[in-house]
Design an enzyme around this catalytic site. Sequence first.
Site, PDB file in Angstrom:
ATOM      1  N   HIS A 117       0.843  -1.191   0.000  1.00  0.00           N
ATOM      2  CA  HIS A 117       0.000   0.000   0.000  1.00  0.00           C
ATOM      3  C   HIS A 117       0.881   1.245   0.000  1.00  0.00           C
ATOM      4  CE1 HIS A 117      -2.755  -2.749   2.667  1.00  0.00           C
ATOM      5  NE2 HIS A 117      -2.769  -3.137   1.402  1.00  0.00           N
TER       6      HIS A 117
ATOM      7  N   TYR B 198       3.049   2.569  12.969  1.00  0.00           N
ATOM      8  CA  TYR B 198       3.169   3.604  11.938  1.00  0.00           C
ATOM      9  C   TYR B 198       2.987   4.965  12.604  1.00  0.00           C
ATOM     10  CZ  TYR B 198       1.315  -0.268   8.982  1.00  0.00           C
ATOM     11  OH  TYR B 198       1.051  -1.464   8.371  1.00  0.00           O
TER      12      TYR B 198
END
Length: 474
Positions: A71, A134
């Site tokens: 992604h 993240y």
Amino acid sequence: MAIEFSKKLTAHETAIPGVVVYDLPVHGDNRGWFKENWQREKMMALGLPDFRPVQNNVSFNEKAGTTRGIHAEPWDKFVSVATGRIFGAWVDLREGPTFGAVFTTELDPSQAIFIPRGVGNAFQTLEDNTAYTYLVNDHWSADAQSQYTFLNLADESAAVRWPIPLERAELSDKDRAHPRLADVVPMPPRKILVVGADGQLGKALRAEYDGEASVEFVGRGEFDITRQEAFAAYNWKNYSAIINAAAYTAVDAAETREGRAAAWANNVTAVSFLARTAVEHDLTLVHISSDYVFDGARHAHDESEGFSPLGVYGQTKAAGDAVVSVVPKHYIVRTSWVIGDGNNFVRTMGSLAVRGIKPSVVNDQIGRLSFTVDIAAGIRHLLESGADYGTYNLSNDGDAQSWADIAGDVYELVGEPRAAVTGVSTEEYFKGKDVAPRPPHSILDLTKIKESGFVPRPAREALEEYLGQRVMAE
């Protein structure tokens, strides 16, 4: 696999531009371990961009072999492992020459990696109970997800060598259905927005960036920067920089009641709106300044000189410069005696010359011409070269001249005698007229812009080219 303790904080470049792996100091004892996962000051000192993270996400994966990706999101990410171990794969899905480049490595809690916007992120867990974190600089939303770029984990071009073959790995149905590289539309770069794109400098910037889809141009009719509400129409997350080529430049009219209000609205209030937008969205702001911020008492002006404007126009330009100077990412480009595609001194003198008119021209104001084609090239250089942010003088180079000297050059270049031009003092020329004061010396020291790697052309060379491209008779 045991965590390696007490590493030195170190950056390692990779084959994908902007993707950097970091060794993190992890401190452990009989109780467990501790690490500074994100330390802005230390990491910026190593070259990590200040990407201003706003959200932290954690992906927990129960079983080894869990595989997620590939992604590419429309934001920057700082990725690390909280616990466990992963094999990571990153593929450049940005528009450009490195599209399709691949980097792979294993990460444990003693490492992290910075992933710029548009680089595809994927990982496969190598241990049970792995947590993957993240740190991102934009807020996730369903709308933002529509801007993702995806690549199939099994793409033959990327040819990622997964430690656990994908047929035995845990994948989502969505990840299995992503396209191959040949069918991926690359993620375009963030755009540069040029405001005031219909003026002389705006036209030069249009020519400089001709055909480049990453640069957007708007005139006053499309985006009135004096109206704060107009800024709400833009999704500023899609932009990297604003070039402000808009300004109120009617020097004499600025001394009137109406002109004074217009000058402050365009040169200060509008600039404050641009500056606020740049700060809030981490944009680079390029702003055009003027020699009129000085009184001209010095023979030449460098970037360290303090403001000393003589008239309203100069006062508003100085105030605008002060506003822009507080934007963390800014370039103030200071020019003098601007010449471009439009009504200007050179075009007027050329028209007078071919009609045989003998003008009187001021001979006690000294400076250099600044051709918009060269200003535009200099702006592009600053944005693309990574030059230090700050103020840069940018005019054409060569010997300083008076307006009368330049008029004489124009007459010669169109085939008329220099003697047709008569030099007069500023006082004599404007006698009986209500005009703004002019700085007598407008020479800009060009040392700083040259040290950045951009060397402006001599004004004479630019003048010859300008006159050669235009039919001056009207």
